[in-house]
Design a protein around this motif. Structure first.
Motif, PDB file in Angstrom:
ATOM      1  N   VAL A 195       0.852  -1.184   0.000  1.00  0.00           N
ATOM      2  CA  VAL A 195       0.000   0.000   0.000  1.00  0.00           C
ATOM      3  C   VAL A 195       0.892   1.240   0.000  1.00  0.00           C
ATOM      4  CG1 VAL A 195      -1.671   1.350   1.342  1.00  0.00           C
ATOM      5  CG2 VAL A 195      -1.917  -1.132   1.156  1.00  0.00           C
ATOM      6  N   THR A 196       0.568   2.218  -0.834  1.00  0.00           N
ATOM      7  CA  THR A 196       1.328   3.457  -0.912  1.00  0.00           C
ATOM      8  C   THR A 196       0.499   4.611  -0.351  1.00  0.00           C
ATOM      9  OG1 THR A 196       0.512   4.149  -3.089  1.00  0.00           O
ATOM     10  CG2 THR A 196       2.374   2.597  -3.039  1.00  0.00           C
ATOM     11  N   TRP A 197       1.161   5.748  -0.164  1.00  0.00           N
ATOM     12  CA  TRP A 197       0.432   6.909   0.345  1.00  0.00           C
ATOM     13  C   TRP A 197      -0.614   7.377  -0.663  1.00  0.00           C
ATOM     14  CZ3 TRP A 197       0.752  11.812  -1.925  1.00  0.00           C
ATOM     15  CH2 TRP A 197       1.750  11.985  -2.876  1.00  0.00           C
ATOM     16  N   LEU A 198      -0.367   7.145  -1.944  1.00  0.00           N
ATOM     17  CA  LEU A 198      -1.374   7.496  -2.948  1.00  0.00           C
ATOM     18  C   LEU A 198      -2.602   6.604  -2.827  1.00  0.00           C
ATOM     19  CD1 LEU A 198       0.864   8.189  -6.071  1.00  0.00           C
ATOM     20  CD2 LEU A 198      -0.426   9.862  -4.730  1.00  0.00           C
ATOM     21  N   ASP A 199      -2.387   5.326  -2.533  1.00  0.00           N
ATOM     22  CA  ASP A 199      -3.519   4.423  -2.288  1.00  0.00           C
ATOM     23  C   ASP A 199      -4.358   4.920  -1.112  1.00  0.00           C
ATOM     24  OD1 ASP A 199      -2.710   2.603  -4.299  1.00  0.00           O
ATOM     25  OD2 ASP A 199      -1.350   1.592  -2.896  1.00  0.00           O
ATOM     26  N   VAL A 200      -3.675   5.408  -0.082  1.00  0.00           N
ATOM     27  CA  VAL A 200      -4.377   5.923   1.092  1.00  0.00           C
ATOM     28  C   VAL A 200      -5.243   7.116   0.708  1.00  0.00           C
ATOM     29  CG1 VAL A 200      -4.116   7.007   3.357  1.00  0.00           C
ATOM     30  CG2 VAL A 200      -2.640   5.070   2.710  1.00  0.00           C
ATOM     31  N   LEU A 201      -4.680   8.041  -0.057  1.00  0.00           N
ATOM     32  CA  LEU A 201      -5.447   9.215  -0.465  1.00  0.00           C
ATOM     33  C   LEU A 201      -6.664   8.813  -1.291  1.00  0.00           C
ATOM     34  CD1 LEU A 201      -2.652  11.779  -1.400  1.00  0.00           C
ATOM     35  CD2 LEU A 201      -3.887  11.541   0.755  1.00  0.00           C
ATOM     36  N   MET A 202      -6.504   7.853  -2.165  1.00  0.00           N
ATOM     37  CA  MET A 202      -7.609   7.413  -3.002  1.00  0.00           C
ATOM     38  C   MET A 202      -8.702   6.732  -2.180  1.00  0.00           C
ATOM     39  SD  MET A 202      -5.551   6.018  -6.367  1.00  0.00           S
ATOM     40  CE  MET A 202      -7.066   5.461  -7.157  1.00  0.00           C
ATOM     41  N   ALA A 203      -8.311   6.105  -1.066  1.00  0.00           N
ATOM     42  CA  ALA A 203      -9.282   5.391  -0.235  1.00  0.00           C
ATOM     43  C   ALA A 203      -9.927   6.270   0.828  1.00  0.00           C
ATOM     44  CB  ALA A 203      -8.590   4.204   0.445  1.00  0.00           C
ATOM     45  N   THR A 204      -9.444   7.513   0.971  1.00  0.00           N
ATOM     46  CA  THR A 204      -9.925   8.392   2.044  1.00  0.00           C
ATOM     47  C   THR A 204     -11.169   9.156   1.613  1.00  0.00           C
ATOM     48  OG1 THR A 204      -7.694   8.656   2.945  1.00  0.00           O
ATOM     49  CG2 THR A 204      -9.311  10.340   3.519  1.00  0.00           C
ATOM     50  N   LYS A 205     -12.184   9.125   2.458  1.00  0.00           N
ATOM     51  CA  LYS A 205     -13.424   9.853   2.182  1.00  0.00           C
ATOM     52  C   LYS A 205     -13.371  11.261   2.755  1.00  0.00           C
ATOM     53  CE  LYS A 205     -18.453   9.252   2.334  1.00  0.00           C
ATOM     54  NZ  LYS A 205     -19.553   8.352   2.773  1.00  0.00           N
ATOM     55  N   TYR A 206     -12.930  11.368   4.017  1.00  0.00           N
ATOM     56  CA  TYR A 206     -12.859  12.659   4.698  1.00  0.00           C
ATOM     57  C   TYR A 206     -11.642  12.685   5.609  1.00  0.00           C
ATOM     58  CZ  TYR A 206     -17.898  12.935   3.618  1.00  0.00           C
ATOM     59  OH  TYR A 206     -19.116  12.941   2.985  1.00  0.00           O
TER      60      TYR A 206
ATOM     61  N   ALA B 220      -0.201   4.278   5.223  1.00  0.00           N
ATOM     62  CA  ALA B 220       0.310   3.225   4.351  1.00  0.00           C
ATOM     63  C   ALA B 220       1.195   2.260   5.150  1.00  0.00           C
ATOM     64  CB  ALA B 220       1.093   3.830   3.185  1.00  0.00           C
ATOM     65  N   TRP B 221       2.062   2.818   6.013  1.00  0.00           N
ATOM     66  CA  TRP B 221       2.884   1.963   6.882  1.00  0.00           C
ATOM     67  C   TRP B 221       1.989   1.040   7.705  1.00  0.00           C
ATOM     68  CZ3 TRP B 221       2.726   1.275  12.141  1.00  0.00           C
ATOM     69  CH2 TRP B 221       3.754   0.493  12.698  1.00  0.00           C
ATOM     70  N   LEU B 222       0.910   1.601   8.252  1.00  0.00           N
ATOM     71  CA  LEU B 222       0.004   0.814   9.095  1.00  0.00           C
ATOM     72  C   LEU B 222      -0.646  -0.313   8.296  1.00  0.00           C
ATOM     73  CD1 LEU B 222      -1.595   0.340  11.706  1.00  0.00           C
ATOM     74  CD2 LEU B 222      -3.217   2.074  10.920  1.00  0.00           C
ATOM     75  N   ALA B 223      -1.163   0.004   7.112  1.00  0.00           N
ATOM     76  CA  ALA B 223      -1.815  -1.024   6.297  1.00  0.00           C
ATOM     77  C   ALA B 223      -0.858  -2.164   5.987  1.00  0.00           C
ATOM     78  CB  ALA B 223      -2.353  -0.407   5.008  1.00  0.00           C
ATOM     79  N   ASN B 224       0.386  -1.831   5.694  1.00  0.00           N
ATOM     80  CA  ASN B 224       1.373  -2.864   5.369  1.00  0.00           C
ATOM     81  C   ASN B 224       1.809  -3.645   6.600  1.00  0.00           C
ATOM     82  OD1 ASN B 224       1.365  -2.235   2.599  1.00  0.00           O
ATOM     83  ND2 ASN B 224       2.788  -0.544   2.928  1.00  0.00           N
ATOM     84  N   LYS B 225       1.893  -2.960   7.755  1.00  0.00           N
ATOM     85  CA  LYS B 225       2.228  -3.662   8.996  1.00  0.00           C
ATOM     86  C   LYS B 225       1.122  -4.626   9.381  1.00  0.00           C
ATOM     87  CE  LYS B 225       4.751  -4.405  12.668  1.00  0.00           C
ATOM     88  NZ  LYS B 225       6.122  -4.987  12.576  1.00  0.00           N
ATOM     89  N   LEU B 226      -0.124  -4.186   9.250  1.00  0.00           N
ATOM     90  CA  LEU B 226      -1.258  -5.032   9.627  1.00  0.00           C
ATOM     91  C   LEU B 226      -1.386  -6.258   8.728  1.00  0.00           C
ATOM     92  CD1 LEU B 226      -3.956  -2.336  10.488  1.00  0.00           C
ATOM     93  CD2 LEU B 226      -2.768  -3.847  12.080  1.00  0.00           C
ATOM     94  N   TYR B 227      -0.852  -6.187   7.515  1.00  0.00           N
ATOM     95  CA  TYR B 227      -0.881  -7.344   6.622  1.00  0.00           C
ATOM     96  C   TYR B 227      -0.205  -8.544   7.273  1.00  0.00           C
ATOM     97  CZ  TYR B 227       0.163 -10.347   2.630  1.00  0.00           C
ATOM     98  OH  TYR B 227       0.284 -11.432   1.792  1.00  0.00           O
ATOM     99  N   GLU B 228       0.816  -8.282   8.090  1.00  0.00           N
ATOM    100  CA  GLU B 228       1.515  -9.369   8.780  1.00  0.00           C
ATOM    101  C   GLU B 228       0.585 -10.144   9.698  1.00  0.00           C
ATOM    102  OE1 GLU B 228       4.932  -7.858  10.837  1.00  0.00           O
ATOM    103  OE2 GLU B 228       5.507  -6.537   9.181  1.00  0.00           O
ATOM    104  N   PHE B 229      -0.520  -9.514  10.106  1.00  0.00           N
ATOM    105  CA  PHE B 229      -1.460 -10.142  11.026  1.00  0.00           C
ATOM    106  C   PHE B 229      -2.831 -10.368  10.365  1.00  0.00           C
ATOM    107  CE2 PHE B 229       1.636  -7.626  13.330  1.00  0.00           C
ATOM    108  CZ  PHE B 229       2.132  -8.554  14.235  1.00  0.00           C
TER     109      PHE B 229
END
Length: 259
Positions: free
Chosen positions: A120-131, A208-217
């Motif tokens: 996941v990249t920071w651009l992915d985060v922006l695209m997924a953010t509503k508010y 993005a760091w969080l999404a990738n870290k959580l993938y481990e779990f």
């Protein structure tokens, strides 16, 4: 989970219930590692969910240089936000329900789409953010005297306790999140300032760091969740009768009073 980790889970739950902090885990159990600590956190959350509590989001902590220096760590951590942790702006929090609270200001992200690692990249985060919305996180340590290392705070749900959520919701189109300014006040006195860049250079990078870290779990950041990317300045201590507010310019303000 082995008996030792289960014992730590029960100790942390008891500390939160009784408001009596425990000896730092890193002092008592020298062999604990960060992976152990994440499993402890996840088991604490499972036990809380089993009593009827609900996950409403996640938080990244220790993303700013100021916070990493304050606690002597070199990487972020994360924690879960539960429904009974949410406080609306201008709400009140009873200080005797906490142990040793501190407050920090953050830009809250409300997701419109799921995010799951890896890659996941920071651009992915922006695209997924509503508010985005102004928030204050009330952190509190079940570890005595805030003598925490990374293992301690990870096991202790990222030292999270409450999240105060602003009323204003803003779309991210055309906003440079790195340059968003924040001014933090306690009892009307300006305490500190910060900008979005304090959170790993860009708050979306922290998520993005969080999404990738959580993938481990095998954990997903879900649509509708509130995600906190980390503080924009150092945390401030609070006592009964204190009012803390943060102003984010065009994004609005958020405040809380302790009683």
């Amino acid at each position: 989970m082995n008996l030792l980790l289960n014992e730590i889970v029960e100790d942390l739950l008891e500390a939160e219930l009784t408001k009596h902090a425990i000896t730092p885990l890193t002092q008592k159990y020298s062999d604990l590692n960060v992976t152990d600590a994440y499993h402890i956190q996840l088991d604490v959350i499972k036990k809380k969910i089993s009593t009827g509590r609900r996950v409403i989001g996640k938080k990244v902590g220790l993303t700013s240089t100021a916070m990493q220096k304050m606690f002597g760590v070199e990487e972020p951590d994360y924690g879960h936000l539960l429904d009974d942790m949410k406080v609306m702006s201008e709400g009140k929090v009873k200080i005797n329900n906490l142990i040793s609270p501190k407050v920090e200001a953050e830009i809250g992200f409300i997701l419109g789409e799921d995010l799951k690692g890896p890659n996941v990249t920071w651009l992915d985060v922006l695209m997924a953010t509503k508010y985005i919305t102004p928030t204050l996180e009330i952190i509190d340590s079940r570890i005595a005297d805030w003598k925490i290392q990374l293992v301690d705070t990870v096991a202790d749900n990222g030292s999270s306790s409450r999240v105060v959520v602003g009323e204003q919701l803003t779309g991210i189109q055309g906003i440079d999140l790195r340059s968003i300014g924040m001014t933090l006040y306690k009892n009307g006195e300006m305490i500190s300032t910060g900008s979005g860049a304090a959170a790993l250079g860009h708050p979306a990078q922290a998520i993005a760091w969080l999404a990738n870290k959580l993938y481990e779990f095998d954990i997903t950041l879900n649509a509708g969740e509130l995600i906190l990317p980390g503080a924009l300045s150092g945390a401030i201590t609070v006592e009964a009768s204190d009012t803390v507010s943060a102003h984010f310019g065009g994004l609005g303000s958020v405040s809380v009073t302790f009683e």
